[in-house]
Design a protein around this motif. Structure first.
Motif, mmCIF file in Angstrom:
data_model
loop_
_atom_site.group_PDB
_atom_site.id
_atom_site.type_symbol
_atom_site.label_atom_id
_atom_site.label_comp_id
_atom_site.label_asym_id
_atom_site.label_seq_id
_atom_site.Cartn_x
_atom_site.Cartn_y
_atom_site.Cartn_z
ATOM 1 N N PHE A 189 0.796 -1.222 0.000
ATOM 2 C CA PHE A 189 0.000 0.000 0.000
ATOM 3 C C PHE A 189 0.835 1.282 0.000
ATOM 4 C CE2 PHE A 189 -3.340 -2.920 1.641
ATOM 5 C CZ PHE A 189 -4.279 -2.675 0.649
ATOM 6 N N THR A 190 2.074 1.209 0.423
ATOM 7 C CA THR A 190 2.929 2.395 0.332
ATOM 8 C C THR A 190 3.476 2.589 -1.071
ATOM 9 O OG1 THR A 190 4.899 1.132 0.996
ATOM 10 C CG2 THR A 190 3.635 2.225 2.753
ATOM 11 N N GLY A 191 3.337 1.552 -1.903
ATOM 12 C CA GLY A 191 3.877 1.632 -3.254
ATOM 13 C C GLY A 191 5.365 1.399 -3.321
ATOM 14 N N TRP A 192 5.961 1.015 -2.180
ATOM 15 C CA TRP A 192 7.400 0.787 -2.160
ATOM 16 C C TRP A 192 7.750 -0.425 -3.025
ATOM 17 C CZ3 TRP A 192 10.642 -1.220 2.549
ATOM 18 C CH2 TRP A 192 11.998 -0.991 2.293
ATOM 19 N N MET A 193 6.975 -1.514 -2.827
ATOM 20 C CA MET A 193 7.075 -2.730 -3.642
ATOM 21 C C MET A 193 8.479 -3.318 -3.649
ATOM 22 S SD MET A 193 3.952 -3.098 -4.765
ATOM 23 C CE MET A 193 3.974 -4.085 -6.239
ATOM 24 N N TRP A 194 9.192 -3.167 -2.543
ATOM 25 C CA TRP A 194 10.562 -3.679 -2.473
ATOM 26 C C TRP A 194 10.536 -5.166 -2.176
ATOM 27 C CZ3 TRP A 194 13.521 -5.714 1.677
ATOM 28 C CH2 TRP A 194 14.885 -5.888 1.392
ATOM 29 N N ASN A 195 11.123 -5.978 -3.075
ATOM 30 C CA ASN A 195 11.170 -7.427 -2.899
ATOM 31 C C ASN A 195 9.810 -7.991 -2.489
ATOM 32 O OD1 ASN A 195 13.796 -7.692 -3.695
ATOM 33 N ND2 ASN A 195 14.610 -8.116 -1.662
ATOM 34 N N ILE A 196 8.791 -7.641 -3.260
ATOM 35 C CA ILE A 196 7.426 -8.037 -2.904
ATOM 36 C C ILE A 196 7.272 -9.545 -2.855
ATOM 37 C CG2 ILE A 196 6.531 -8.038 -5.276
ATOM 38 C CD1 ILE A 196 4.726 -6.615 -2.198
ATOM 39 N N GLY A 197 7.997 -10.250 -3.730
ATOM 40 C CA GLY A 197 7.926 -11.715 -3.711
ATOM 41 C C GLY A 197 8.447 -12.300 -2.413
ATOM 42 N N LEU A 198 9.485 -11.685 -1.861
ATOM 43 C CA LEU A 198 10.048 -12.135 -0.591
ATOM 44 C C LEU A 198 9.044 -11.952 0.538
ATOM 45 C CD1 LEU A 198 12.403 -13.010 1.264
ATOM 46 C CD2 LEU A 198 13.098 -10.598 1.318
ATOM 47 N N PHE A 199 8.428 -10.769 0.626
ATOM 48 C CA PHE A 199 7.464 -10.507 1.687
ATOM 49 C C PHE A 199 6.235 -11.396 1.546
ATOM 50 C CE2 PHE A 199 9.837 -6.515 2.137
ATOM 51 C CZ PHE A 199 9.888 -6.403 3.521
ATOM 52 N N GLU A 200 5.783 -11.593 0.297
ATOM 53 C CA GLU A 200 4.605 -12.423 0.068
ATOM 54 C C GLU A 200 4.874 -13.866 0.490
ATOM 55 O OE1 GLU A 200 1.234 -12.588 -3.438
ATOM 56 O OE2 GLU A 200 3.341 -12.464 -4.020
ATOM 57 N N ARG A 201 6.038 -14.378 0.147
ATOM 58 C CA ARG A 201 6.387 -15.750 0.524
ATOM 59 C C ARG A 201 6.604 -15.879 2.029
ATOM 60 N NH1 ARG A 201 7.778 -15.431 -4.764
ATOM 61 N NH2 ARG A 201 7.561 -17.379 -5.977
ATOM 62 N N ALA A 202 7.032 -14.804 2.677
ATOM 63 C CA ALA A 202 7.209 -14.839 4.136
ATOM 64 C C ALA A 202 5.885 -15.040 4.852
ATOM 65 C CB ALA A 202 7.872 -13.545 4.615
ATOM 66 N N VAL A 203 4.786 -14.675 4.191
ATOM 67 C CA VAL A 203 3.453 -14.893 4.764
ATOM 68 C C VAL A 203 2.913 -16.266 4.369
ATOM 69 C CG1 VAL A 203 1.118 -13.983 4.971
ATOM 70 C CG2 VAL A 203 3.022 -12.411 4.573
ATOM 71 N N ILE A 204 3.179 -16.672 3.125
ATOM 72 C CA ILE A 204 2.566 -17.881 2.575
ATOM 73 C C ILE A 204 3.295 -19.163 2.973
ATOM 74 C CG2 ILE A 204 1.990 -19.090 0.433
ATOM 75 C CD1 ILE A 204 1.670 -16.307 -0.859
ATOM 76 N N TYR A 205 4.612 -19.154 2.889
ATOM 77 C CA TYR A 205 5.359 -20.393 3.115
ATOM 78 C C TYR A 205 5.200 -20.957 4.530
ATOM 79 C CZ TYR A 205 7.714 -20.417 -1.439
ATOM 80 O OH TYR A 205 7.994 -20.505 -2.782
ATOM 81 N N PRO A 206 5.103 -20.121 5.581
ATOM 82 C CA PRO A 206 4.839 -20.715 6.903
ATOM 83 C C PRO A 206 3.551 -21.543 6.937
ATOM 84 C CG PRO A 206 5.608 -18.477 7.177
ATOM 85 C CD PRO A 206 5.383 -18.675 5.702
ATOM 86 N N ILE A 207 2.541 -21.106 6.187
ATOM 87 C CA ILE A 207 1.286 -21.855 6.122
ATOM 88 C C ILE A 207 1.528 -23.218 5.484
ATOM 89 C CG2 ILE A 207 -1.044 -21.895 5.142
ATOM 90 C CD1 ILE A 207 -0.865 -18.788 5.061
ATOM 91 N N MET A 208 2.234 -23.217 4.361
ATOM 92 C CA MET A 208 2.466 -24.450 3.624
ATOM 93 C C MET A 208 3.322 -25.424 4.428
ATOM 94 S SD MET A 208 3.139 -22.654 -0.091
ATOM 95 C CE MET A 208 3.024 -24.169 -1.067
ATOM 96 N N ILE A 209 4.353 -24.898 5.086
ATOM 97 C CA ILE A 209 5.197 -25.753 5.924
ATOM 98 C C ILE A 209 4.377 -26.315 7.091
ATOM 99 C CG2 ILE A 209 7.237 -25.828 7.419
ATOM 100 C CD1 ILE A 209 8.421 -23.597 5.645
ATOM 101 N N GLY A 210 3.505 -25.468 7.651
ATOM 102 C CA GLY A 210 2.649 -25.915 8.745
ATOM 103 C C GLY A 210 1.726 -27.048 8.328
ATOM 104 N N HIS A 211 1.179 -26.962 7.130
ATOM 105 C CA HIS A 211 0.323 -28.044 6.635
ATOM 106 C C HIS A 211 1.118 -29.321 6.416
ATOM 107 C CE1 HIS A 211 -2.723 -24.882 5.000
ATOM 108 N NE2 HIS A 211 -2.975 -25.215 6.248
ATOM 109 N N ALA A 212 2.338 -29.175 5.904
ATOM 110 C CA ALA A 212 3.193 -30.353 5.703
ATOM 111 C C ALA A 212 3.518 -31.007 7.048
ATOM 112 C CB ALA A 212 4.471 -29.954 4.980
ATOM 113 N N LEU A 213 3.783 -30.193 8.065
ATOM 114 C CA LEU A 213 4.049 -30.723 9.405
ATOM 115 C C LEU A 213 2.828 -31.445 9.958
ATOM 116 C CD1 LEU A 213 6.053 -27.892 11.244
ATOM 117 C CD2 LEU A 213 6.863 -30.186 10.674
ATOM 118 N N LEU A 214 1.660 -30.823 9.794
ATOM 119 C CA LEU A 214 0.427 -31.411 10.308
ATOM 120 C C LEU A 214 0.149 -32.749 9.634
ATOM 121 C CD1 LEU A 214 -2.282 -31.397 11.827
ATOM 122 C CD2 LEU A 214 -3.195 -29.948 9.991
ATOM 123 N N GLY A 215 0.174 -32.754 8.316
ATOM 124 C CA GLY A 215 -0.140 -33.979 7.590
ATOM 125 C C GLY A 215 0.828 -35.103 7.884
ATOM 126 N N SER A 216 2.128 -34.796 7.871
ATOM 127 C CA SER A 216 3.129 -35.842 8.110
ATOM 128 C C SER A 216 3.074 -36.347 9.545
ATOM 129 C CB SER A 216 4.527 -35.308 7.780
ATOM 130 O OG SER A 216 4.868 -34.204 8.608
#
Length: 239
Positions: A189-216
């Motif tokens: 929202f600030t329009g900075w858009m610095w390494n947006i892929g990094l920040f987006e994955r920092a939110v998403i990947y913990p979810i995916m890893i958590g699901h992998a932990l739960l399932g396994s």
């Protein structure tokens, strides 16, 4: 301690489906990103959702998007969401109280959210026709519900079949994802858009890893209970 997961084939199938979801999504992401060569896809710079853009190259949300295999990524997200919802309903027993029901509700929100990201693309056309609202709702829904689900799973880890370490890891992953979420939104929202892929994955990947932990974890617990039927669930949870 009273377990909140089902036993037998249903729980084992549910655990495998939950584990399979993030694996399918990661494979789809790898394949799709590898096909994006003009310009080369950067996981730190480029939006994750831009991988799912089909059609001609376009400049969307400040970035040039050219994903030749966008349909592969979209399919991966829809499968992930579907597997998560079905797997959770197979695994958890809503008769065991508020905790499993809460986890199931969060799974529905997260699964629906990630599926919406795949169904409604973040394209300029959808910005113009207003459908981008569904994409945004899906993305932010899975980011919030998915990380809260990881915390809920961790707090009930002993009743689910997670070891103490995995329970703590699930809580830590969800907390990290929730901390990263406002940082990601600020970057947007600030329009900075610095390494947006990094920040987006920092939110998403913990979810995916958590699901992998739960399932396994649940798959391993159910397999152990099948071969050692007299061993209590709490014996594994306390290890």
């Amino acid at each position: 301690m009273n377990p909140i997961v089902r036993s037998g084939a249903a729980a084992r199938a549910g655990a495998l489906l939950i584990l399979l979801g993030p694996l399918v999504s990661w494979v789809a992401e790898f394949i799709t990103a590898a096909a994006w060569q003009d310009p080369p896809y950067s996981p730190l710079y480029n939006w994750v959702s831009h991988l799912g853009l089909t059609g001609p190259p376009q400049t969307a949300f400040g970035q040039v998007a050219n994903s030749p295999l966008g349909a592969v990524m979209d399919t991966g997200w829809v499968l992930y969401g579907t597997l998560l919802i079905v797997g959770t309903f197979l695994m958890f027993d809503p008769r065991k109280g508020a905790h499993p029901i809460t986890i199931m509700i969060l799974a529905v929100l997260a699964g629906t959210g990630v599926s919406l990201v795949g169904i409604v693309q973040g394209s300029n056309a959808n910005v113009d026709n207003g459908l981008i609202a569904f994409h945004t709702f899906g993305a932010q829904g899975v980011m919030l519900a998915g990380n809260i689900m990881a915390i809920a799973v961790g707090t009930g880890g002993a009743r689910i079949g997670l070891t103490r370490r995995r329970s703590i890891a699930s809580i830590a992953l969800g907390t990290a994802g929730l901390i990263a979420f406002p940082l990601f939104m600020t970057d947007v929202f600030t329009g900075w858009m610095w390494n947006i892929g990094l920040f987006e994955r920092a939110v998403i990947y913990p979810i995916m890893i958590g699901h992998a932990l739960l399932g396994s974890s649940v798959a391993a617990t159910q397999r152990h209970r099948a071969t050692h039927p007299m061993a209590p669930l709490t014996a594994r949870a306390s290890s």
